[in-house]
Design a protein around this motif. Structure first.
Motif, PDB file in Angstrom:
ATOM      1  N   SER A 277     -35.067  28.165-108.712  1.00  0.00           N
ATOM      2  CA  SER A 277     -36.330  28.353-107.989  1.00  0.00           C
ATOM      3  C   SER A 277     -37.520  28.072-108.899  1.00  0.00           C
ATOM      4  CB  SER A 277     -36.412  29.781-107.442  1.00  0.00           C
ATOM      5  OG  SER A 277     -35.366  30.035-106.534  1.00  0.00           O
ATOM      6  N   LEU A 278     -37.445  28.553-110.131  1.00  0.00           N
ATOM      7  CA  LEU A 278     -38.531  28.307-111.082  1.00  0.00           C
ATOM      8  C   LEU A 278     -38.641  26.833-111.442  1.00  0.00           C
ATOM      9  CD1 LEU A 278     -38.481  31.270-113.642  1.00  0.00           C
ATOM     10  CD2 LEU A 278     -40.399  30.534-112.222  1.00  0.00           C
ATOM     11  N   GLN A 279     -37.509  26.185-111.630  1.00  0.00           N
ATOM     12  CA  GLN A 279     -37.524  24.767-111.986  1.00  0.00           C
ATOM     13  C   GLN A 279     -38.166  23.921-110.898  1.00  0.00           C
ATOM     14  OE1 GLN A 279     -33.429  23.909-112.860  1.00  0.00           O
ATOM     15  NE2 GLN A 279     -33.556  24.634-114.976  1.00  0.00           N
ATOM     16  N   SER A 280     -37.942  24.303-109.644  1.00  0.00           N
ATOM     17  CA  SER A 280     -38.558  23.549-108.551  1.00  0.00           C
ATOM     18  C   SER A 280     -40.078  23.667-108.592  1.00  0.00           C
ATOM     19  CB  SER A 280     -38.025  24.044-107.206  1.00  0.00           C
ATOM     20  OG  SER A 280     -38.436  25.382-106.958  1.00  0.00           O
TER      21      SER A 280
ATOM     22  N   ASP B 215     -50.848  27.687-109.152  1.00  0.00           N
ATOM     23  CA  ASP B 215     -51.013  28.644-108.056  1.00  0.00           C
ATOM     24  C   ASP B 215     -49.654  29.068-107.494  1.00  0.00           C
ATOM     25  OD1 ASP B 215     -53.778  28.551-108.267  1.00  0.00           O
ATOM     26  OD2 ASP B 215     -53.980  26.924-106.800  1.00  0.00           O
ATOM     27  N   GLN B 216     -48.743  28.126-107.399  1.00  0.00           N
ATOM     28  CA  GLN B 216     -47.406  28.440-106.893  1.00  0.00           C
ATOM     29  C   GLN B 216     -46.641  29.336-107.863  1.00  0.00           C
ATOM     30  OE1 GLN B 216     -45.384  24.794-105.944  1.00  0.00           O
ATOM     31  NE2 GLN B 216     -46.825  24.223-104.323  1.00  0.00           N
ATOM     32  N   LEU B 217     -46.791  29.061-109.158  1.00  0.00           N
ATOM     33  CA  LEU B 217     -46.102  29.879-110.155  1.00  0.00           C
ATOM     34  C   LEU B 217     -46.646  31.305-110.157  1.00  0.00           C
ATOM     35  CD1 LEU B 217     -44.029  30.073-112.387  1.00  0.00           C
ATOM     36  CD2 LEU B 217     -45.732  29.194-114.000  1.00  0.00           C
ATOM     37  N   LYS B 218     -47.952  31.439-110.066  1.00  0.00           N
ATOM     38  CA  LYS B 218     -48.548  32.776-109.986  1.00  0.00           C
ATOM     39  C   LYS B 218     -48.054  33.504-108.739  1.00  0.00           C
ATOM     40  CE  LYS B 218     -52.901  31.676-110.241  1.00  0.00           C
ATOM     41  NZ  LYS B 218     -54.384  31.858-110.253  1.00  0.00           N
ATOM     42  N   ALA B 219     -47.985  32.788-107.628  1.00  0.00           N
ATOM     43  CA  ALA B 219     -47.520  33.399-106.380  1.00  0.00           C
ATOM     44  C   ALA B 219     -46.065  33.853-106.505  1.00  0.00           C
ATOM     45  CB  ALA B 219     -47.667  32.404-105.231  1.00  0.00           C
ATOM     46  N   PHE B 220     -45.264  33.076-107.210  1.00  0.00           N
ATOM     47  CA  PHE B 220     -43.854  33.426-107.408  1.00  0.00           C
ATOM     48  C   PHE B 220     -43.733  34.732-108.197  1.00  0.00           C
ATOM     49  CE2 PHE B 220     -39.855  33.296-109.755  1.00  0.00           C
ATOM     50  CZ  PHE B 220     -38.941  32.957-108.768  1.00  0.00           C
TER      51      PHE B 220
ATOM     52  N   ARG C  84     -30.727  40.347-104.768  1.00  0.00           N
ATOM     53  CA  ARG C  84     -31.213  39.129-105.418  1.00  0.00           C
ATOM     54  C   ARG C  84     -31.757  38.147-104.384  1.00  0.00           C
ATOM     55  NH1 ARG C  84     -33.205  37.204-109.969  1.00  0.00           N
ATOM     56  NH2 ARG C  84     -31.578  38.161-111.221  1.00  0.00           N
ATOM     57  N   ARG C  85     -31.042  38.016-103.274  1.00  0.00           N
ATOM     58  CA  ARG C  85     -31.510  37.099-102.240  1.00  0.00           C
ATOM     59  C   ARG C  85     -32.819  37.595-101.639  1.00  0.00           C
ATOM     60  NH1 ARG C  85     -28.138  33.728 -97.786  1.00  0.00           N
ATOM     61  NH2 ARG C  85     -29.930  32.712 -96.852  1.00  0.00           N
ATOM     62  N   SER C  86     -32.899  38.898-101.416  1.00  0.00           N
ATOM     63  CA  SER C  86     -34.134  39.471-100.882  1.00  0.00           C
ATOM     64  C   SER C  86     -35.298  39.222-101.831  1.00  0.00           C
ATOM     65  CB  SER C  86     -33.943  40.973-100.660  1.00  0.00           C
ATOM     66  OG  SER C  86     -35.170  41.606-100.374  1.00  0.00           O
ATOM     67  N   HIS C  87     -35.042  39.381-103.122  1.00  0.00           N
ATOM     68  CA  HIS C  87     -36.081  39.168-104.132  1.00  0.00           C
ATOM     69  C   HIS C  87     -36.558  37.723-104.134  1.00  0.00           C
ATOM     70  CE1 HIS C  87     -37.060  38.726-108.667  1.00  0.00           C
ATOM     71  NE2 HIS C  87     -38.154  38.999-107.995  1.00  0.00           N
ATOM     72  N   LEU C  88     -35.622  36.789-104.141  1.00  0.00           N
ATOM     73  CA  LEU C  88     -35.990  35.375-104.165  1.00  0.00           C
ATOM     74  C   LEU C  88     -36.710  34.961-102.883  1.00  0.00           C
ATOM     75  CD1 LEU C  88     -32.891  33.666-105.822  1.00  0.00           C
ATOM     76  CD2 LEU C  88     -35.160  34.034-106.808  1.00  0.00           C
ATOM     77  N   GLU C  89     -36.255  35.502-101.756  1.00  0.00           N
ATOM     78  CA  GLU C  89     -36.907  35.177-100.484  1.00  0.00           C
ATOM     79  C   GLU C  89     -38.362  35.653-100.494  1.00  0.00           C
ATOM     80  OE1 GLU C  89     -36.086  33.614 -97.772  1.00  0.00           O
ATOM     81  OE2 GLU C  89     -33.953  33.209 -98.014  1.00  0.00           O
ATOM     82  N   ALA C  90     -38.584  36.851-101.031  1.00  0.00           N
ATOM     83  CA  ALA C  90     -39.943  37.389-101.076  1.00  0.00           C
ATOM     84  C   ALA C  90     -40.827  36.551-101.994  1.00  0.00           C
ATOM     85  CB  ALA C  90     -39.910  38.840-101.547  1.00  0.00           C
ATOM     86  N   ALA C  91     -40.270  36.159-103.147  1.00  0.00           N
ATOM     87  CA  ALA C  91     -41.047  35.363-104.097  1.00  0.00           C
ATOM     88  C   ALA C  91     -41.365  33.983-103.527  1.00  0.00           C
ATOM     89  CB  ALA C  91     -40.282  35.232-105.410  1.00  0.00           C
ATOM     90  N   MET C  92     -40.369  33.337-102.916  1.00  0.00           N
ATOM     91  CA  MET C  92     -40.582  31.998-102.371  1.00  0.00           C
ATOM     92  C   MET C  92     -41.480  32.030-101.136  1.00  0.00           C
ATOM     93  SD  MET C  92     -39.199  30.142-104.565  1.00  0.00           S
ATOM     94  CE  MET C  92     -39.504  28.573-103.742  1.00  0.00           C
ATOM     95  N   PHE C  93     -41.475  33.146-100.418  1.00  0.00           N
ATOM     96  CA  PHE C  93     -42.386  33.285 -99.281  1.00  0.00           C
ATOM     97  C   PHE C  93     -43.830  33.259 -99.765  1.00  0.00           C
ATOM     98  CE2 PHE C  93     -44.886  35.985 -96.368  1.00  0.00           C
ATOM     99  CZ  PHE C  93     -44.687  35.288 -95.184  1.00  0.00           C
ATOM    100  N   ASN C  94     -44.072  33.899-100.909  1.00  0.00           N
ATOM    101  CA  ASN C  94     -45.407  33.866-101.504  1.00  0.00           C
ATOM    102  C   ASN C  94     -45.780  32.456-101.940  1.00  0.00           C
ATOM    103  OD1 ASN C  94     -46.275  36.490-101.233  1.00  0.00           O
ATOM    104  ND2 ASN C  94     -46.665  36.781-103.414  1.00  0.00           N
ATOM    105  N   VAL C  95     -44.796  31.732-102.460  1.00  0.00           N
ATOM    106  CA  VAL C  95     -45.042  30.367-102.929  1.00  0.00           C
ATOM    107  C   VAL C  95     -45.485  29.477-101.767  1.00  0.00           C
ATOM    108  CG1 VAL C  95     -43.961  28.295-103.908  1.00  0.00           C
ATOM    109  CG2 VAL C  95     -43.475  30.551-104.884  1.00  0.00           C
ATOM    110  N   LYS C  96     -44.852  29.646-100.623  1.00  0.00           N
ATOM    111  CA  LYS C  96     -45.186  28.824 -99.459  1.00  0.00           C
ATOM    112  C   LYS C  96     -46.625  29.047 -99.001  1.00  0.00           C
ATOM    113  CE  LYS C  96     -40.443  28.577 -97.712  1.00  0.00           C
ATOM    114  NZ  LYS C  96     -39.518  28.956 -96.603  1.00  0.00           N
TER     115      LYS C  96
END
Length: 252
Positions: free
Chosen positions: A188-191, A138-143, A118-130
């Motif tokens: 993460s989504l709420q942010s 654009d951030q939501l699509k990246a997530f 789960r942490r790996s998944h969130l890290e990968a998604a948030m890395f795309n957001v950055k």
């Protein structure tokens, strides 16, 4: 009066044995290299803080990550029943007692593997957001796209996740822990959604759950329908469905 020969020999042998005992050093047993504790004594709080993306780890943390990675591969490809401490010891080249020291039960190891993924998944998604622009869409699509990228890059993680969902359906400790894992995704989504101009009539929780459930459904379809629904197509459909949700709230 001389004693019988047999008695004299017995006394002589007794004296010789006593002398040998005095001259012999008592060797204390060596302490075990691993102090195997019971499940009641082991605390997992330190492991939950391990960052798989950190630049440096302690020796203990590296060992635990190796064990978890080996367990993920075994659970994903062999299943739960065929995953044993002996197999894991061979796979990650770590002694069985040490694995048992870190993870007293396979159930605890399965749960920590789920947290690690789960942490790996969130890290990968948030890395795309950055890497995305400042626009919330654009951030939501990246997530969301980060989740699909993660599936393609970590096939064993994805297969484990299907097994994890099955275990959640059976109830028990894993199902209760699943709530905390889902909560991390919600935050993460709420942010990201905070960047949209929500109206007073919009319920942030309902909006977040709608998007989260749509994204989860899309990724599950990509995993289970890969022959009929390629990952690229599943990604497009998922993003289109999320865009429809946002339009319904007049956010796009």
């Amino acid at each position: 009066m001389l004693q019988p020969r047999r008695n004299r020999q017995t006394r002589h042998e007794t004296m010789r044995s006593a002398s040998a005992v005095k001259s012999t050093k008592i060797v204390k047993p060596a302490k075990p290299t691993v102090n195997v504790k019971t499940s009641k004594d082991v605390k997992f709080s330190s492991l939950s803080l391990i960052d798989p993306f950190a630049k440096k780890h302690s020796r203990s943390q590296l060992q635990q990550i190796r064990i978890i990675e080996a367990a993920i591969e075994s659970f994903a490809n062999r299943g739960i029943e065929a995953t044993t401490y002996a197999r894991l010891a061979r796979d990650c080249n770590i002694s069985r007692p040490l694995i048992h020291h870190y993870f007293p039960t396979l159930a605890s190891l399965f749960l920590m593997a789920a947290k690690h993924i789960r942490r790996s998944h969130l890290e990968a998604a948030m890395f795309n957001v950055k890497k995305a622009g400042p626009e919330a869409w654009d951030q939501l699509k990246a997530f969301v796209e980060g989740s699909f990228d993660w599936i393609e890059q970590h096939p064993n993680y994805a297969k484990f996740w299907l097994l994890y969902y099955y275990q959640c359906g059976l109830g028990g400790a894993i199902a209760s822990e699943h709530t905390a894992l889902v909560k991390a995704g919600e935050e993460s989504l709420q942010s990201i959604l905070s960047g949209f101009n929500l109206r007073k009539s919009d319920d942030p929780y309902v909006l977040t759950k709608s998007i989260q459930m749509t994204a989860i459904g899309g990724t599950l379809s990509a995993l289970t329908e890969s022959r009929h629904l390629p990952g690229k197509k599943a990604r497009e459909i998922t993003l289109s469905a999320i865009a429809s949700i946002l339009r319904g709230h007049r956010l796009l």
